[in-house]
Scaffold this motif. Structure first.
Motif, PDB file in Angstrom:
ATOM      1  N   LEU A 318      -1.913  -2.971   1.327  1.00  0.00           N
ATOM      2  CA  LEU A 318      -1.897  -3.045  -0.132  1.00  0.00           C
ATOM      3  C   LEU A 318      -0.518  -3.455  -0.636  1.00  0.00           C
ATOM      4  O   LEU A 318      -0.390  -4.310  -1.536  1.00  0.00           O
ATOM      5  CB  LEU A 318      -2.303  -1.688  -0.716  1.00  0.00           C
ATOM      6  N   LEU A 319       0.516  -2.870  -0.038  1.00  0.00           N
ATOM      7  CA  LEU A 319       1.893  -3.205  -0.411  1.00  0.00           C
ATOM      8  C   LEU A 319       2.177  -4.676  -0.126  1.00  0.00           C
ATOM      9  O   LEU A 319       2.769  -5.384  -0.957  1.00  0.00           O
ATOM     10  CB  LEU A 319       2.866  -2.305   0.364  1.00  0.00           C
ATOM     11  N   PHE A 320       1.748  -5.144   1.032  1.00  0.00           N
ATOM     12  CA  PHE A 320       1.972  -6.547   1.414  1.00  0.00           C
ATOM     13  C   PHE A 320       1.274  -7.501   0.446  1.00  0.00           C
ATOM     14  O   PHE A 320       1.857  -8.503   0.015  1.00  0.00           O
ATOM     15  CB  PHE A 320       1.474  -6.780   2.837  1.00  0.00           C
ATOM     16  N   LEU A 321       0.025  -7.194   0.085  1.00  0.00           N
ATOM     17  CA  LEU A 321      -0.726  -8.076  -0.813  1.00  0.00           C
ATOM     18  C   LEU A 321      -0.102  -8.099  -2.206  1.00  0.00           C
ATOM     19  O   LEU A 321       0.047  -9.167  -2.820  1.00  0.00           O
ATOM     20  CB  LEU A 321      -2.183  -7.616  -0.899  1.00  0.00           C
ATOM     21  N   MET A 322       0.261  -6.925  -2.707  1.00  0.00           N
ATOM     22  CA  MET A 322       0.843  -6.855  -4.050  1.00  0.00           C
ATOM     23  C   MET A 322       2.198  -7.558  -4.091  1.00  0.00           C
ATOM     24  O   MET A 322       2.471  -8.384  -4.979  1.00  0.00           O
ATOM     25  CB  MET A 322       1.004  -5.384  -4.474  1.00  0.00           C
ATOM     26  N   VAL A 323       3.053  -7.215  -3.133  1.00  0.00           N
ATOM     27  CA  VAL A 323       4.400  -7.790  -3.107  1.00  0.00           C
ATOM     28  C   VAL A 323       4.333  -9.273  -2.795  1.00  0.00           C
ATOM     29  O   VAL A 323       4.944 -10.106  -3.485  1.00  0.00           O
ATOM     30  CB  VAL A 323       5.280  -7.054  -2.072  1.00  0.00           C
ATOM     31  N   GLY A 324       3.577  -9.605  -1.747  1.00  0.00           N
ATOM     32  CA  GLY A 324       3.485 -11.009  -1.346  1.00  0.00           C
ATOM     33  C   GLY A 324       2.894 -11.888  -2.434  1.00  0.00           C
ATOM     34  O   GLY A 324       3.402 -12.977  -2.727  1.00  0.00           O
TER      35      GLY A 324
END
Length: 647
Positions: A318-324
């Protein structure tokens, strides 16, 4: 049946969150006003469904429904009812449900308060918040459902709430902290909306600024309450430990502070546009990172939730998708933004730029100290710890320099300020700060570094009041009428800056002037510390609602005059079989007398820990002032008006 209803409404809320995340964006793409207008009703339904789920879980705790796994793990029939209700967020699953509820609450607030925004702007902001809600609701349903049943063999009694959490701090601290954490998603949503539309003008900064101020205010009071809770509950007398989970909330606070100042420059002068958007993304990402640290199981902390690796992987994705995704959008759009406004080296923009650089550097310093041990461990290089010596030696000088710039900024003018005029304003306050601090340092027998720190705190206080006096004495209206005309945003800044100075005074004195001792005391024994006389009158045994306790009786006097009767406790909690220390404190504006009861040493003697802590309350008083400053800034009348521009 009720837990199934709560689970079902939570599932329904996920579908409405998905609809909110997709339909308005599609409507914006197709210029379909009907789809754009769906954002508000979808928000209201989604929020209502999550609220029903939360009420169902709270009711399950209230009636001791131990057929629900989460209730059986975190409650007990002997638990007082107010702790049963707050136990809803005493563990991972319930606290995450509270997180989602607060996120929906913020989304609903934007839908209500944003009625004057252009339709496409409001709908896109709500859609971005819908994307965030979809991610966290999915996390809740697929890895952390609080409605799992223990049927047909449900326990007759629960495992009880962690004794450390059986305190009023649990009732108020997590909700306030989450309000701040989650609130930064609104600024993030405005930033992403500005990037989607491709027009990052000053309007979006004006719309995002009050929401950011309110979020910052909540996070400020949340951190303050956490510090106060740890101080009196853990029994060791400390107020900040640089614990990784403490850092997880402190990092978005630092980034959020930079964001507030950067938004001010973007709104007023139309500069720092790309940087402000990046800060909004960075602040929200740090909130997500804090969620990962607390709930992934990578940390062992008194604050962290025990969690399995599956949850950690989900949050990481989730962090990767949001940040990315947000950074990709930023990379595609930010290059189109150019600021043509210039400013001088002594203009207010320059001081705020220095402010931003320092705050960002401080954030990265804390981030490095928090993540470095985890990275080293993950690479197989062994386990190391980064503690207070690193943070104090690296962070403190930057914090003092930040406060110096913070005090100068309001005295300067936008665009450019003649250096001679600025220097003239600074000389007299500097002399007052250095001389008055030297007197206090001599009186309290402090060192050179204390003199520097205290001078900075007094410098901020003096310059803040001096700046106010300059503003209210200008013109012929008189001080009081002129003071009434100053905007709330200005007074909010004044309160926040005063709060920083007050907290610094508290930190300084409690760090260098505290006295403590660990003594063995039997009935009738007397101990002396900092001019106070502590007489031990023995221990009384009593029973609480779900614990038994030994309560020490200590009479404090000074110069023969009675001061206080303190009653520290050693509690044994029946259900969990845990022993907890409950400190007893005689608090005052200028000092705390803090006593905790240690081990029973036999023959009627006990170990007693005694602290005398000067000015410790000023740390939290400063936090309260900063919170009110943030709220007052958000209440400025000009934020109720919309320029009519479309971004």
């Amino acid at each position: 049946m009720l837990p199934e209803i709560g689970h079902f409404t939570l599932i329904l809320s996920l579908f409405f969150a998905i609809a909110l995340a997709t339909l308005p964006i599609y409507g914006y793409w197709k210029r379909n006003l009907v789809l754009l207008e769906l954002a508000r009703p979808l928000t209201y339904v989604m929020t209502s469904l999550v609220f029903i789920s939360f009420l169902v879980l709270a009711y399950s705790f209230a009636i001791d429904d131990f057929s629900v796994l989460y209730v059986s793990q975190n409650s007990n029939s002997q638990l007082p009812v107010w702790f049963k209700v707050s136990a809803v967020w005493g563990g991972h699953e319930g606290s995450l449900l509270l997180w989602v509820l607060i996120l929906c609450g913020w989304t609903c607030a934007v839908a209500i308060k944003g009625e004057n925004l252009p339709t496409d702007v409001r709908s896109l902001v709500l859609a971005v918040l819908g994307i965030v809600t979809t991610g966290f609701t999915s996390f809740l349903l697929f890895t952390s459902s609080p409605f799992i049943r223990l049927l047909p063999e449900s326990p007759l009694e629960g495992g009880d709430l962690n004794p450390l959490l059986q305190d009023v701090g649990l009732i108020i601290h997590p909700p306030m902290l989450y309000m701040g954490y989650v609130g930064f998603s609104v600024a993030f949503a405005f930033a992403i909306t500005a990037l989607i539309t491709g027009n990052l003008n000053a309007s979006w900064a004006r719309w995002a600024r009050p929401w950011t101020s309110v979020s910052w205010a909540f996070l400020t009071i949340g951190i303050t309450l956490g510090s106060w809770w740890a101080y009196y509950e853990l029994g060791w007398g400390g107020w900040w430990f640089w614990d990784p989970v403490e850092n997880a909330s402190f990092m978005p606070w630092l980034a959020g502070t930079a964001l507030i100042h950067s938004l001010a420059v973007t709104e007023k002068r139309g500069v720092f546009k790309s940087w402000t958007v990046l800060l909004a993304i960075f602040t929200f990402c740090l909130s997500l990172l804090g969620t990962f640290l607390v709930r992934s199981g990578v940390l062992t902390s008194v604050h962290a939730f025990a969690a399995d690796p599956t949850r950690g992987v989900f949050i990481l994705v989730l962090l990767f998708l949001m940040v990315g995704g947000s950074l990709l959008l930023y990379a595609l759009k930010a290059s189109e933004v150019k600021s043509k406004v210039t400013f001088g080296a002594t203009g207010r923009e320059a001081w705020l730029l220095l402010n931003n650089i320092l705050l960002t550097t401080m954030t990265l310093t804390v981030l490095l100290g928090t993540l470095y041990p985890l990275i080293v461990d993950a690479l197989g290089f062994g386990k190391i710890s980064v503690g207070a010596p690193y943070f104090n030696s690296v962070f403190s000088p930057m914090a003092l320099l930040l406060m110096v710039f913070m005090a100068i900024g309001p005295l300067s003018k936008w665009h450019n300020t003649p250096f001679s005029a600025l220097l003239k304003k600074l000389l007299f306050p500097a002399a007052i700060s250095l001389i008055s601090s030297a007197i206090l340092v001599y009186f309290y027998d402090l060192g050179v570094m204390s003199w520097i720190s205290l001078s900075v705190a007094v410098w901020v206080l003096v310059l803040t009041f001096y700046d106010w006096f300059i503003k209210v004495s200008a013109g012929s209206k008189g001080i009081i009428p002129r003071a009434k005309t100053l905007p709330r945003n200005y007074y909010g800044m004044v309160l926040a800056h005063l709060g920083m100075a007050v907290s610094l005074v508290g930190v300084l004195f409690v760090s260098v002037s505290s006295d403590e001792q660990m003594v063995r005391m039997a009935k009738g024994d007397v101990s002396l510390l900092s001019g106070y006389e502590f007489k031990f009158e023995g221990v009384q045994h009593f029973e609480g609602p779900n614990f038994i306790a030994d309560q020490g009786q200590i009479i404090i006097s000074k110069d023969g005059e009675f001061v206080a009767h303190l009653k520290p406790e050693k509690r044994f909690y029946n259900a969990r079989g845990q022993v907890m220390t409950e400190a007893s404190i005689d608090n005052g504006l200028f000092r705390d007398l803090y006593i905790s009861l240690g081990e029973d040493l036999g023959e009627g003697a006990w170990g007693i820990r005694i602290h005398v802590k000067p000015f410790v309350r000023w740390i939290w008083l400063g936090g309260i002032l900063m919170m009110f400053g943030g709220l007052l800034s958000a209440m400025d009348k000009r934020y109720r008006k919309v320029s009519g521009a479309r971004i």
